[in-house]
Design an enzyme around this catalytic site. Structure first.
Site, PDB file in Angstrom:
ATOM      1  N   ASN A 112      -5.330  -3.777  -4.253  1.00 56.99           N
ATOM      2  CA  ASN A 112      -5.877  -4.112  -3.215  1.00 56.99           C
ATOM      3  C   ASN A 112      -5.428  -5.381  -2.761  1.00 56.99           C
ATOM      4  OD1 ASN A 112      -7.537  -1.890  -1.999  1.00 56.99           O
ATOM      5  ND2 ASN A 112      -8.844  -2.084  -3.707  1.00 56.99           N
ATOM      6  N   ILE A 113      -5.579  -6.422  -3.432  1.00 56.42           N
ATOM      7  CA  ILE A 113      -5.666  -7.804  -3.107  1.00 56.42           C
ATOM      8  C   ILE A 113      -4.476  -8.517  -2.544  1.00 56.42           C
ATOM      9  CG2 ILE A 113      -7.899  -8.252  -4.348  1.00 56.42           C
ATOM     10  CD1 ILE A 113      -6.117  -9.846  -6.338  1.00 56.42           C
ATOM     11  N   MET A 114      -3.449  -7.551  -2.715  1.00 58.12           N
ATOM     12  CA  MET A 114      -2.053  -8.436  -1.831  1.00 58.12           C
ATOM     13  C   MET A 114      -2.077  -7.556  -0.546  1.00 58.12           C
ATOM     14  SD  MET A 114       0.303  -9.160  -5.056  1.00 58.12           S
ATOM     15  CE  MET A 114       1.335 -10.617  -4.223  1.00 58.12           C
ATOM     16  N   LYS A 115      -3.107  -6.928  -0.137  1.00 62.40           N
ATOM     17  CA  LYS A 115      -2.853  -6.335   1.321  1.00 62.40           C
ATOM     18  C   LYS A 115      -3.057  -7.219   2.312  1.00 62.40           C
ATOM     19  CE  LYS A 115      -4.009  -1.504  -0.588  1.00 62.40           C
ATOM     20  NZ  LYS A 115      -4.883  -0.660  -1.060  1.00 62.40           N
ATOM     21  N   HIS A 148       2.160  -5.394  -3.763  1.00 65.01           N
ATOM     22  CA  HIS A 148       1.656  -4.442  -2.670  1.00 65.01           C
ATOM     23  C   HIS A 148       0.692  -4.567  -1.884  1.00 65.01           C
ATOM     24  CE1 HIS A 148       0.456  -0.049  -1.947  1.00 65.01           C
ATOM     25  NE2 HIS A 148      -0.759  -0.409  -2.023  1.00 65.01           N
ATOM     26  N   ASN A 198       4.376   0.282   3.605  1.00 69.17           N
ATOM     27  CA  ASN A 198       3.747   1.377   2.993  1.00 69.17           C
ATOM     28  C   ASN A 198       3.084   2.400   4.219  1.00 69.17           C
ATOM     29  OD1 ASN A 198       2.467   2.465   0.700  1.00 69.17           O
ATOM     30  ND2 ASN A 198       0.449   1.524   1.026  1.00 69.17           N
ATOM     31  N   GLU A 199       3.514   3.733   3.938  1.00 68.71           N
ATOM     32  CA  GLU A 199       3.197   4.840   4.664  1.00 68.71           C
ATOM     33  C   GLU A 199       3.415   4.481   6.158  1.00 68.71           C
ATOM     34  OE1 GLU A 199      -1.161   5.031   3.806  1.00 68.71           O
ATOM     35  OE2 GLU A 199      -0.618   5.355   1.455  1.00 68.71           O
ATOM     36  N   ASN A 241       7.290   2.496   0.392  1.00 66.06           N
ATOM     37  CA  ASN A 241       6.288   3.372  -0.347  1.00 66.06           C
ATOM     38  C   ASN A 241       5.670   4.349   0.361  1.00 66.06           C
ATOM     39  OD1 ASN A 241       5.045   3.605  -3.170  1.00 66.06           O
ATOM     40  ND2 ASN A 241       3.166   2.700  -2.038  1.00 66.06           N
ATOM     41  N   HIS A 277       0.281  10.776  -6.009  1.00 70.52           N
ATOM     42  CA  HIS A 277      -1.340  11.249  -6.239  1.00 70.52           C
ATOM     43  C   HIS A 277      -1.288  12.622  -6.236  1.00 70.52           C
ATOM     44  CE1 HIS A 277      -2.510   7.123  -5.681  1.00 70.52           C
ATOM     45  NE2 HIS A 277      -2.096   7.150  -4.439  1.00 70.52           N
ATOM     46  N   GLU A 306       2.019   5.142  -7.904  1.00 74.21           N
ATOM     47  CA  GLU A 306       0.696   5.193  -7.784  1.00 74.21           C
ATOM     48  C   GLU A 306       0.104   6.329  -8.511  1.00 74.21           C
ATOM     49  OE1 GLU A 306      -1.141   4.543  -4.128  1.00 74.21           O
ATOM     50  OE2 GLU A 306       0.570   3.057  -3.333  1.00 74.21           O
ATOM     51  N   ASP A 308      -1.648   9.331 -10.321  1.00 75.85           N
ATOM     52  CA  ASP A 308      -2.581   9.578 -11.069  1.00 75.85           C
ATOM     53  C   ASP A 308      -2.808  11.369 -11.141  1.00 75.85           C
ATOM     54  OD1 ASP A 308      -3.718   9.658  -8.422  1.00 75.85           O
ATOM     55  OD2 ASP A 308      -4.810   8.045  -8.197  1.00 75.85           O
ATOM     56  N   TRP A 362      -2.051   4.603 -11.273  1.00 75.20           N
ATOM     57  CA  TRP A 362      -2.881   4.045 -10.452  1.00 75.20           C
ATOM     58  C   TRP A 362      -4.370   3.628 -11.142  1.00 75.20           C
ATOM     59  CZ3 TRP A 362      -0.919   1.089  -6.847  1.00 75.20           C
ATOM     60  CH2 TRP A 362      -1.853   0.529  -5.861  1.00 75.20           C
TER      61      TRP A 362
HETATM   62  C1  GLA Z   1      -2.784   4.613  -1.053  1.00 76.09           C
HETATM   63  C2  GLA Z   1      -2.462   2.789  -0.871  1.00 76.09           C
HETATM   64  C3  GLA Z   1      -3.116   2.554  -2.159  1.00 76.09           C
HETATM   65  C4  GLA Z   1      -4.312   2.520  -2.500  1.00 76.09           C
HETATM   66  C5  GLA Z   1      -4.449   4.019  -2.478  1.00 76.09           C
HETATM   67  C6  GLA Z   1      -5.996   4.343  -2.808  1.00 76.09           C
HETATM   68  O1  GLA Z   1      -2.115   5.388  -1.995  1.00 76.09           O
HETATM   69  O2  GLA Z   1      -1.171   2.911  -1.005  1.00 76.09           O
HETATM   70  O3  GLA Z   1      -2.814   0.916  -1.634  1.00 76.09           O
HETATM   71  O4  GLA Z   1      -5.228   2.202  -1.281  1.00 76.09           O
HETATM   72  O5  GLA Z   1      -4.237   4.749  -1.577  1.00 76.09           O
HETATM   73  O6  GLA Z   1      -6.608   3.638  -3.863  1.00 76.09           O
END
Ligand code: GLA
Length: 412
Positions: A112-115, A148, A198-199, A241, A277, A306, A308, A362
């Protein structure tokens, strides 16, 4: 900061959650077979929480995966997402996690903390304190950092000043360029790679997501971000990503179209991150391979960014009819071992060595998984990762090791 973060969670992230839920559902156009045929869930998402998951009890079995060091088995970065600062179960305040990370992984991704809102909370304010703590920890322990992420649409991570920013397209692009330049410059030489954007793509195809950035700049913000990142940190690998692109071929098409355009226009990009995911029963490894091959064919690196794999699939027919696993058993763990192995094997088989950007799981331990909250609404436990709540090996760890060493994927 902790309070602010907690308050922000409820706003989070239809997108990332949609990924977990839709991927679970098997509703996409993946082309590969899936044991699940139900359509994607469309319910209101609940927040993800790297560092949450307080309802997961420790796993009930112990297992020795017999793995001395996972990263030693891979000729590419073997990464794990970690919390930072005051997040629950963050790496700096969880010595048990530190032991695992140092033992098994060669790379970390700050979850999270590099968002955006962490690093750039106000127009003239950059706050690197918590991220620097993690980056310095990594450097001191010989661990690389996959950073990230520089640009992400998710509402809770778009700084308020950006939401209120007024200006024409040129002003928006200049503001975002400045954001990228500041942050990528600060970490130049200290991080191995960036998720630059991202996304950016819409679910189900059709091109770009109608994000705040898209509304103000069209697709240009993506290209600008990559150019600014490369200028600020010429050595960092630059990734795009996204989620569900391992099975949603229409969404993947939007990504590869973007990549093709980048090549034509000379926009720098090194690789594509497949968040992955995924689920035990979806998507098929054939589908995953076919998706990755489209990026491989373009000469880019593929990163599983990521990964999982929860035991429960909230969108499966079985789950919906009440077949919910609320207790972890060795048998479930062994099935998960096979699945982890098959997914990593698909990666090894599909992506040539020179194009393997690495694999990131993740989260370290099951209770820290965002899925407990996001996919399962804190209603019951799950066990999506390689280590249990008592920081013990799970069979899944053996499964990854087996794939990396060319062993057969088995559930025993
Ligand atoms: C997305 C984001 C991640 C994180 C996950 C959930 O996949 O890219 O940064 O927030 O959701 O933890």
């Amino acid at each position: 900061m902790q309070q602010q973060r907690k308050a922000a969670w409820p706003l989070v992230l239809a997108s990332a959650l949609a990924c977990a839920l839709a991927a679970c559902g098997g509703g996409g156009g993946g082309g590969g077979g899936s044991a699940t045929t139900t359509p994607p869930v469309t319910t209101t998402p609940t927040p993800p929480a790297t560092g949450g998951g307080t309802t997961t009890p420790p796993a009930s079995t112990t297992y020795d995966a017999g793995v001395t060091r996972l990263a030693a088995l891979a000729a590419f970065p073997m990464g794990v997402a970690v919390g930072g600062g005051n997040e629950d179960r963050s790496l700096p305040k969880t010595p048990e996690q530190q032991t695992i990370v140092k033992k098994h992984f060669s790379q970390i991704t700050p979850g999270n903390i590099m968002k955006m809102s962490y690093l750039h909370p106000a127009a003239d304010t950059y706050d690197y304190t918590q991220a620097d703590e993690l980056v310095n920890y990594a450097a001191a322990n010989g661990i690389a950092v996959h950073a990230h992420t520089l640009i992400w649409h998710s509402d809770y991570q778009v700084p308020t000043f950006m939401k209120n920013f007024s200006g024409d397209k040129a002003a928006w692009l200049a503001m975002l360029d400045d954001h990228v330049t500041h942050i990528a410059s600060h970490y130049a030489g200290k991080v191995a790679s960036w998720d630059v954007v991202n996304e950016a793509m819409a679910d189900g195809g059709g091109g770009y997501r109608n994000s705040l950035f898209y509304q103000h700049t069209g697709a240009d913000f993506v290209e600008h971000a990559f150019r600014a990142a490369r200028a600020a940190d010429p050595k960092a690998l630059l990734y795009y990503n996204d989620y569900n692109i391992e099975w949603d071929m229409t969404k993947l098409q939007a990504v590869t179209d973007m990549v093709d355009g980048f090549k034509t226009r000379g926009v720098p990009i090194d690789g594509v991150g497949f968040q992955m995911h995924i689920n035990m029963d979806f998507p098929s490894v054939g589908t995953i391979s076919a998706a990755m091959k489209k990026v491989v064919d373009r000469g880019l690196k593929v990163k599983i960014s990521e990964l999982d794999i929860p035991i429960n699939n909230p969108n499966s027919a079985a789950y919906k009819s009440g077949d919910i696993k609320t207790t972890y058993t060795l048998d479930l763990g062994l099935q998960q071992k096979k699945r982890y192995c098959e997914v990593v094997k698909a990666y090894m088989d599909t992506v040539p060595a020179s194009q393997r950007g690495g694999i990131v799981v993740w989260g370290v331990d099951d209770p820290s998984s965002w899925l407990i909250q996001a996919a399962f609404n804190n209603k019951h436990a799950d066990w999506p990762l390689l280590f249990d709540g008592q920081y013990h090996d799970k069979p899944a760890l053996r499964g990854v090791a087996d794939a990396l060493t060319g062993q057969a994927c088995t559930a025993n």
